[in-house]
Design an enzyme around this catalytic site. Structure first.
Site, mmCIF file in Angstrom:
data_model
loop_
_atom_site.group_PDB
_atom_site.id
_atom_site.type_symbol
_atom_site.label_atom_id
_atom_site.label_comp_id
_atom_site.label_asym_id
_atom_site.label_seq_id
_atom_site.Cartn_x
_atom_site.Cartn_y
_atom_site.Cartn_z
ATOM 1 N N LYS A 8 4.903 9.932 8.169
ATOM 2 C CA LYS A 8 4.857 9.501 9.773
ATOM 3 C C LYS A 8 5.930 9.965 10.832
ATOM 4 C CE LYS A 8 2.840 5.196 7.975
ATOM 5 N NZ LYS A 8 1.218 5.526 8.349
ATOM 6 N N TYR B 207 0.987 -1.265 0.027
ATOM 7 C CA TYR B 207 0.200 -0.333 0.078
ATOM 8 C C TYR B 207 0.994 1.159 0.130
ATOM 9 C CZ TYR B 207 -3.229 4.112 1.905
ATOM 10 O OH TYR B 207 -4.070 4.867 1.494
ATOM 11 N N ASP C 178 9.784 2.592 -0.631
ATOM 12 C CA ASP C 178 8.249 3.605 -0.277
ATOM 13 C C ASP C 178 9.098 3.335 1.590
ATOM 14 O OD1 ASP C 178 4.148 3.481 0.139
ATOM 15 O OD2 ASP C 178 6.407 4.329 1.423
HETATM 16 P P1 KE4 Z 1 -1.189 8.521 4.358
HETATM 17 O O1 KE4 Z 1 -1.405 9.247 2.984
HETATM 18 O O2 KE4 Z 1 -2.000 7.546 5.322
HETATM 19 O O3 KE4 Z 1 -0.099 9.326 5.113
HETATM 20 O O4 KE4 Z 1 0.390 7.149 3.974
HETATM 21 C C1 KE4 Z 1 0.126 6.176 2.950
HETATM 22 C C2 KE4 Z 1 1.214 4.857 2.533
HETATM 23 C C3 KE4 Z 1 2.268 5.062 2.267
HETATM 24 N N1 KE4 Z 1 3.061 4.140 2.183
HETATM 25 C C4 KE4 Z 1 2.784 3.501 3.407
HETATM 26 C C5 KE4 Z 1 3.916 2.232 3.083
HETATM 27 C C6 KE4 Z 1 2.097 3.435 3.970
HETATM 28 O O5 KE4 Z 1 1.591 2.119 5.275
HETATM 29 C C7 KE4 Z 1 1.367 4.518 4.244
HETATM 30 C C8 KE4 Z 1 -0.433 4.395 4.764
HETATM 31 N N2 KE4 Z 1 -0.365 3.980 5.757
HETATM 32 C C9 KE4 Z 1 -1.614 3.467 6.084
HETATM 33 C C10 KE4 Z 1 -1.327 1.957 7.302
HETATM 34 N N3 KE4 Z 1 -0.817 1.040 6.924
HETATM 35 C C11 KE4 Z 1 -2.482 4.429 6.792
HETATM 36 C C12 KE4 Z 1 -3.750 4.401 7.782
HETATM 37 C C13 KE4 Z 1 -4.516 4.982 7.262
HETATM 38 O O6 KE4 Z 1 -4.816 4.644 6.277
HETATM 39 O O7 KE4 Z 1 -5.786 5.061 8.059
#
Ligand code: KE4
Length: 438
Positions: A278, A155, A250
């Site tokens: 994060k 993801y 990523d």
């Molecule tokens: P955000 O757009 O949610 O800040 O980041 C996207 C993203 C990109 N790359 C990786 C490896 C990620 O894990 C994420 C987002 N992580 C999820 C939890 N695994 C966010 C939780 C959510 O969607 O509320």
């Protein structure tokens, strides 16, 4: 309303989160601002948090939880570390947002370039989604090619090009290929099985000259947490170089988590671009992407690839992220995270042995997952063998015992430096009770 509710008999008070969830569902889709928070298929409403400090969350009904979600990764020092709170309060007294360059953005970029050698230049944004979306566009602009390779169950946020066979909430809610993504878009994204060299060789043999980049979670954490086979990431580096494609790591979750320089620092691999988020925001909305200067200089205003953001490099968010990174650097954080992670892993191994449960536990440092299936987990298909009904029982039992693990079978667990040995031991005792009650 909170004080009034608190005066109610305990049994009524138990419904405060449910009352809030009912209100939320009237005006917010699914009652949440991000799907994975919804506790869907978990037979209960999500709890609503009023405060968090260290390794603990408190909800509106007065319940306390040892937290292994850590707001999905940012809370590596625990919630609301004093150094971050103080930095945010100080920064805010000077203003909240200027839309002009500030010194703290320079400090942040210099720090990240110092910590992560492959990052020669950095651009701030406001989320991990923006970071990966921008990195993909930059790779396409730099190479003049259109196709992207990602991996099943990984993801990278919710931009159109990357919501193909996606993990995290998309997988949790059974929407790995989201509606609303034009087929013409999706056709430019190839999603392949992770840890499978043959699939990659075949893809490059077929369309190698059209591939702009591979984007990969070097340690996947969005179908649960698992690890690359030995040499696999080095293979990604070799095959992209061989075909003139870029390699994008990523590290939104693994950056500053697995090591000060993420997975790439642990394994000494240099991707062309890196996506961050994060931890770099200290709990405030921050994303970033960076890498080779010759690629990054293709970005506007220097080059033809446009990317922008009103709040990118926000001074208060920069202050939060800088304070967190400085504390990570100054403390023995990574040694503590490894020690706590090893304590958890040793305890889980004993529990699985004593309870006769043939489940799979994967860990690196302070990131981990327990899969409710026998055998190894090394890609999406093997992760999907984890029994959801057992997961749901485990999740609810842990929550009742005051331990909050990710409300999805397809997320990673996170330990912070604020977790104590007593927290880990209570967690293990709770896990044993949960598994024995299966
Ligand atoms: P955000 O757009 O949610 O800040 O980041 C996207 C993203 C990109 N790359 C990786 C490896 C990620 O894990 C994420 C987002 N992580 C999820 C939890 N695994 C966010 C939780 C959510 O969607 O509320």
């Amino acid at each position: 309303m909170l004080e009034q509710a608190r005066s109610l008999p305990y049994t009524s008070r138990m419904s405060l989160s449910q009352e809030l969830f009912q209100r939320a569902c009237q005006c917010i889709p699914g009652g949440v601002n991000s799907p994975v928070r919804a506790f869907r298929r978990l037979d209960r409403a999500p709890f609503f948090v009023t405060s968090a400090k260290g390794a603990h969350l408190k909800d509106v009904d007065g319940n306390d939880y040892i937290d292994y979600v850590g707001t999905w990764g940012p809370a590596i020092l625990g919630h609301a570390p004093n150094c971050v709170i103080e930095a945010v309060c100080e920064a805010a007294t000077h203003g909240l947002s200027f839309g002009t360059p500030t010194s703290v953005e320079v400090d942040m970029a210099e720090m990240v370039c110092d910590w992560i050698p492959s990052v020669e230049k950095l651009r701030m944004c406001n989320s991990g989604t923006e970071a990966t979306m921008s990195a993909i566009r930059l790779a396409r602009g730099y190479t003049g090619r259109d196709m992207i390779i990602k991996f099943d169950g990984c993801y990278h946020g919710h931009s159109d090009s990357l919501l193909v066979a996606a993990g995290s909430g998309a997988l949790t809610h059974g929407e790995p290929d989201s509606a609303g993504v034009p087929a013409d878009f999706a056709r430019l994204t190839l999603s392949l099985p992770y840890n499978n060299r043959e699939a990659l060789e075949a893809a490059f043999a077929r369309v190698g000259s059209r591939i702009a980049a591979i984007i990969v979670e070097p340690y996947p954490g969005n179908a649960g947490f698992y690890l690359p086979y030995d040499g696999y990431l080095e293979f990604l580096r070799e095959i992209t170089a061989r075909h003139g494609a870029l390699l994008i790591f990523d590290e939104v979750m693994t950056g500053f988590r697995i090591s000060p320089a993420g997975v790439q620092g642990k394994l000494n691999i240099s991707p062309d671009l890196t996506c961050l988020g994060k931890i770099i925001g200290g709990g405030l909305p921050v994303g970033a992407f960076g890498g080779r200067a010759d690629i990054m200089d293709c970005l506007s205003p220097l080059g033809p690839v446009y990317q922008a953001g009103t709040l990118s490099g926000n001074p208060v968010a920069m202050a939060a992220g800088l304070a967190q990174l400085r504390e990570l650097k100054a403390s023995n954080a990574y040694e503590r995270l490894e020690n706590l992670g090893a304590r958890l892993e040793e305890g889980v191994a004993r529990i699985l042995r004593d309870t006769g449960k043939d489940f799979c536990f994967k860990r690196a440092g302070s990131m981990y997952s327990l899969f409710f299936c026998p055998g190894d987990v090394y890609d999406l298909n093997s992760a999907m063998k984890s029994d959801f009904n057992i997961f749901r029982h485990y999740f609810l039992s842990m929550l009742e015992q005051g331990v909050y693990v990710a409300p999805s079978a397809y997320e990673s667990g996170f330990i912070s430096t604020a977790h104590t040995e007593a927290d880990i031991d209570w967690t293990l005792q709770s896990m044993e009770r949960a598994l024995r009650s299966l």
